[in-house]
Design an enzyme around this catalytic site. Structure first.
Site, PDB file in Angstrom:
ATOM      1  CB  SER A  13      -0.964   0.006   1.189  1.00 16.02           C
ATOM      2  OG  SER A  13      -0.250  -0.051   2.402  1.00 16.02           O
ATOM      3  CG  HIS A  14       2.496   3.210   2.438  1.00 15.03           C
ATOM      4  ND1 HIS A  14       1.711   2.371   3.196  1.00 15.03           N
ATOM      5  CD2 HIS A  14       2.018   4.448   2.631  1.00 15.03           C
ATOM      6  CE1 HIS A  14       0.802   3.083   3.838  1.00 15.03           C
ATOM      7  NE2 HIS A  14       0.963   4.343   3.519  1.00 15.03           N
ATOM      8  CD  GLU A  58      -3.539  -3.064   3.520  1.00 16.74           C
ATOM      9  OE1 GLU A  58      -4.210  -3.955   2.997  1.00 16.74           O
ATOM     10  OE2 GLU A  58      -2.303  -2.954   3.358  1.00 16.74           O
TER      11      GLU A  58
HETATM   12  P1  NDP Z   1      -0.540  -2.967  10.293  1.00 18.70           P
HETATM   13  O1  NDP Z   1      -1.769  -3.152  11.103  1.00 18.70           O
HETATM   14  O2  NDP Z   1      -0.372  -3.788   9.081  1.00 18.70           O
HETATM   15  O3  NDP Z   1       0.749  -3.198  11.189  1.00 18.70           O
HETATM   16  C1  NDP Z   1       0.992  -2.400  12.327  1.00 18.70           C
HETATM   17  C2  NDP Z   1       2.244  -2.839  13.038  1.00 18.70           C
HETATM   18  O4  NDP Z   1       1.984  -4.042  13.744  1.00 18.70           O
HETATM   19  C3  NDP Z   1       3.415  -3.121  12.109  1.00 18.70           C
HETATM   20  O5  NDP Z   1       4.559  -2.540  12.639  1.00 18.70           O
HETATM   21  C4  NDP Z   1       3.495  -4.646  12.101  1.00 18.70           C
HETATM   22  O6  NDP Z   1       4.808  -5.143  11.906  1.00 18.70           O
HETATM   23  C5  NDP Z   1       3.000  -4.985  13.489  1.00 18.70           C
HETATM   24  N1  NDP Z   1       2.420  -6.310  13.568  1.00 18.70           N
HETATM   25  C6  NDP Z   1       1.470  -6.848  12.768  1.00 18.70           C
HETATM   26  N2  NDP Z   1       1.172  -8.088  13.162  1.00 18.70           N
HETATM   27  C7  NDP Z   1       1.932  -8.350  14.251  1.00 18.70           C
HETATM   28  C8  NDP Z   1       2.083  -9.476  15.123  1.00 18.70           C
HETATM   29  N3  NDP Z   1       1.372 -10.589  14.942  1.00 18.70           N
HETATM   30  N4  NDP Z   1       2.989  -9.384  16.120  1.00 18.70           N
HETATM   31  C9  NDP Z   1       3.714  -8.262  16.310  1.00 18.70           C
HETATM   32  N5  NDP Z   1       3.617  -7.179  15.525  1.00 18.70           N
HETATM   33  C10 NDP Z   1       2.738  -7.218  14.514  1.00 18.70           C
HETATM   34  O7  NDP Z   1      -0.375  -1.405   9.883  1.00 18.70           O
HETATM   35  P2  NDP Z   1      -1.493  -0.326   9.571  1.00 18.70           P
HETATM   36  O8  NDP Z   1      -2.429  -0.905   8.584  1.00 18.70           O
HETATM   37  O9  NDP Z   1      -2.053   0.208  10.828  1.00 18.70           O
HETATM   38  O10 NDP Z   1      -0.619   0.837   8.877  1.00 18.70           O
HETATM   39  C11 NDP Z   1       0.021   0.561   7.645  1.00 18.70           C
HETATM   40  C12 NDP Z   1       0.909   1.695   7.211  1.00 18.70           C
HETATM   41  O11 NDP Z   1       0.158   2.797   6.747  1.00 18.70           O
HETATM   42  C13 NDP Z   1       1.852   2.273   8.266  1.00 18.70           C
HETATM   43  O12 NDP Z   1       3.150   2.110   7.748  1.00 18.70           O
HETATM   44  C14 NDP Z   1       1.492   3.745   8.379  1.00 18.70           C
HETATM   45  O13 NDP Z   1       2.589   4.622   8.549  1.00 18.70           O
HETATM   46  C15 NDP Z   1       0.849   4.004   7.037  1.00 18.70           C
HETATM   47  N6  NDP Z   1      -0.071   5.130   7.099  1.00 18.70           N
HETATM   48  C16 NDP Z   1       0.306   6.341   6.575  1.00 18.70           C
HETATM   49  C17 NDP Z   1      -0.540   7.426   6.637  1.00 18.70           C
HETATM   50  C18 NDP Z   1      -0.153   8.770   6.106  1.00 18.70           C
HETATM   51  O14 NDP Z   1      -1.009   9.632   6.004  1.00 18.70           O
HETATM   52  N7  NDP Z   1       1.085   9.040   5.815  1.00 18.70           N
HETATM   53  C19 NDP Z   1      -1.877   7.321   7.227  1.00 18.70           C
HETATM   54  C20 NDP Z   1      -2.139   6.018   7.803  1.00 18.70           C
HETATM   55  C21 NDP Z   1      -1.269   4.967   7.722  1.00 18.70           C
HETATM   56  P3  NDP Z   1       5.282  -5.751  10.459  1.00 18.70           P
HETATM   57  O15 NDP Z   1       5.538  -4.568   9.606  1.00 18.70           O
HETATM   58  O16 NDP Z   1       6.489  -6.551  10.767  1.00 18.70           O
HETATM   59  O17 NDP Z   1       4.143  -6.598   9.963  1.00 18.70           O
END
Ligand code: NDP
Length: 342
Positions: free
Chosen positions: A44-45, A185
């Site tokens: 997504s990024h 997403e």
């Molecule tokens: P996710 O819910 O996919 O993941 C959130 C975090 O949880 C990640 O660091 C992930 O690590 C970790 N994680 C996931 N599963 C587990 C697990 N089972 N155990 C431990 N840690 C876990 O992310 P979001 O959907 O909330 O966000 C996605 C991206 O979107 C982010 O990078 C955010 O910066 C970006 N975003 C940007 C915006 C903007 O305006 N610039 C606005 C909103 C979001 P891992 O990466 O290792 O899976």
């Protein structure tokens, strides 16, 4: 599907953005950020975002050739004026100064203003942690998310990221939206014609929905109900009022041309654990340095079956993409190569 090496992905993004009017400096910084996302399996990024950067040029105030300006607000706070360009170049301009100040003072902050931000936040906190610092980053977005109990968009998806340095290992990093999901997403589900999970969004009438198109017209929901809403509120204050920049709803109101790109600030804090943990505790069960101490916690955590450290998925994907490159849908590849014509 089209397969690209990571270098090809970066070069394609950079050339496409330059052909659409971005300066070489802006295009290359954005492309480096996009290539990191492709490297780490963050679809997504990654290249998926190129059309969003191009669409952002629809706003007449967007400065595709912006040259960020670095200044000092105090002995421990640096500022980058993004000059209405995009965050990746503003970050590249400010992070070295933030690192220097955090190492000199023990703690420092970077304020980024006047910048479009449609990227993930983990690259900046990870970079600081690779340099031995604990880091946190916050940014607002556009009004997409309803407050707890409400039905109308007010908050952004408001991500916050955290990174912890680990000796001899990649840093521990989490980066998460305050909404149940990132907006990207939902856009990916809409593109692929797939329903979204329950709990992600409500439609324009305030009813729960699993239809991604209805969700994009309605409001996203925070994770964890009112607790996630409190985080979203905190991010609005830290990346908005605290640094003199826009709230998410103000970014939406400013966007009269439908560019879709959140405009405003980012706030980053960096802390040097060598300073904060140097005196230690009187308890002799506490390890003498913060790295060893933290590793005790990680070891205890990982001893439970089914656990993993946040960030470890991305690091694991790196090995695969370094060897095999990344794949994107043909339709996206055609859209991006279409930009090369200018
Ligand atoms: P996710 O819910 O996919 O993941 C959130 C975090 O949880 C990640 O660091 C992930 O690590 C970790 N994680 C996931 N599963 C587990 C697990 N089972 N155990 C431990 N840690 C876990 O992310 P979001 O959907 O909330 O966000 C996605 C991206 O979107 C982010 O990078 C955010 O910066 C970006 N975003 C940007 C915006 C903007 O305006 N610039 C606005 C909103 C979001 P891992 O990466 O290792 O899976």
């Amino acid at each position: 599907m089209a397969t690209l090496s990571l270098d090809e992905a970066r070069d394609l993004a950079s050339k496409a953005l330059e052909a659409q009017g971005f300066s070489n400096e802006q295009a290359q910084a954005i492309a480096r950020t996009i290539a990191k996302a492709e490297r780490d399996g963050c679809e997504s990024h990654g290249l998926f975002r190129v059309p969003f950067y191009v669409k952002a040029l629809a706003h007449p105030q967007t400065n595709a050739k912006a040259r960020p300006v670095l200044s000092e607000l105090s002995s421990s706070i640096v500022r980058v004026d993004g000059a209405r360009g995009f965050c990746p170049l503003a970050l590249e301009t400010g992070l070295p100064a933030l690192e220097e100040k955090a190492k000199a003072n023990g703690i420092a902050a970077l304020v980024i203003n006047n910048s479009y931000n449609i990227a993930a936040l983990w690259p900046e906190v990870e970079e600081l942690a690779v340099r031995g610092l604990v880091a946190m980053a916050f940014t607002c977005a556009n009004a997409y998310v309803a407050p707890a109990g409400g039905t109308k968009p007010l908050y952004g998806t408001n991500p916050m990221a955290f990174a912890w340095p680990r000796r001899g290992k990649p840093p521990l990093v989490f980066d998460q939206a305050s909404s149940s999901s990132a907006r990207g997403e939902i856009q990916l589900h809409a593109r692929d014609g797939k329903p979204i999970p329950e709990g992600w969004a409500i439609d324009a009438e305030g009813n729960p929905t699993t239809d991604p198109e209805a969700a994009l017209l309605g409001a996203q929901l925070t994770f964890g109900g009112y607790k996630g809403a409190a985080i979203a509120l905190m991010v609005e204050l830290l990346a908005g009022a605290l640094i003199g920049d826009l709230f998410s709803y103000q970014s939406t109101e400013r966007d009269k041309f439908g560019s879709g790109a959140p405009f405003g600030g980012e706030f980053i804090i960096a802390i040097n654990p060598a300073t904060t943990a140097s005196a230690g505790s009187c308890e002799d069960i506490v390890a003498t340095d913060s790295n060893t101490h933290a590793e005790q916690l990680f070891e205890r955590l990982l001893s439970q079956e089914g656990t993993r450290l946040p960030g470890s998925r991305r690091v694991a994907v790196r090995e695969q993409t370094a060897a095999n490159g990344t794949t994107i849908p043909d339709s996206l590849y055609e859209t991006i190569t279409g930009y090369l014509q200018g």
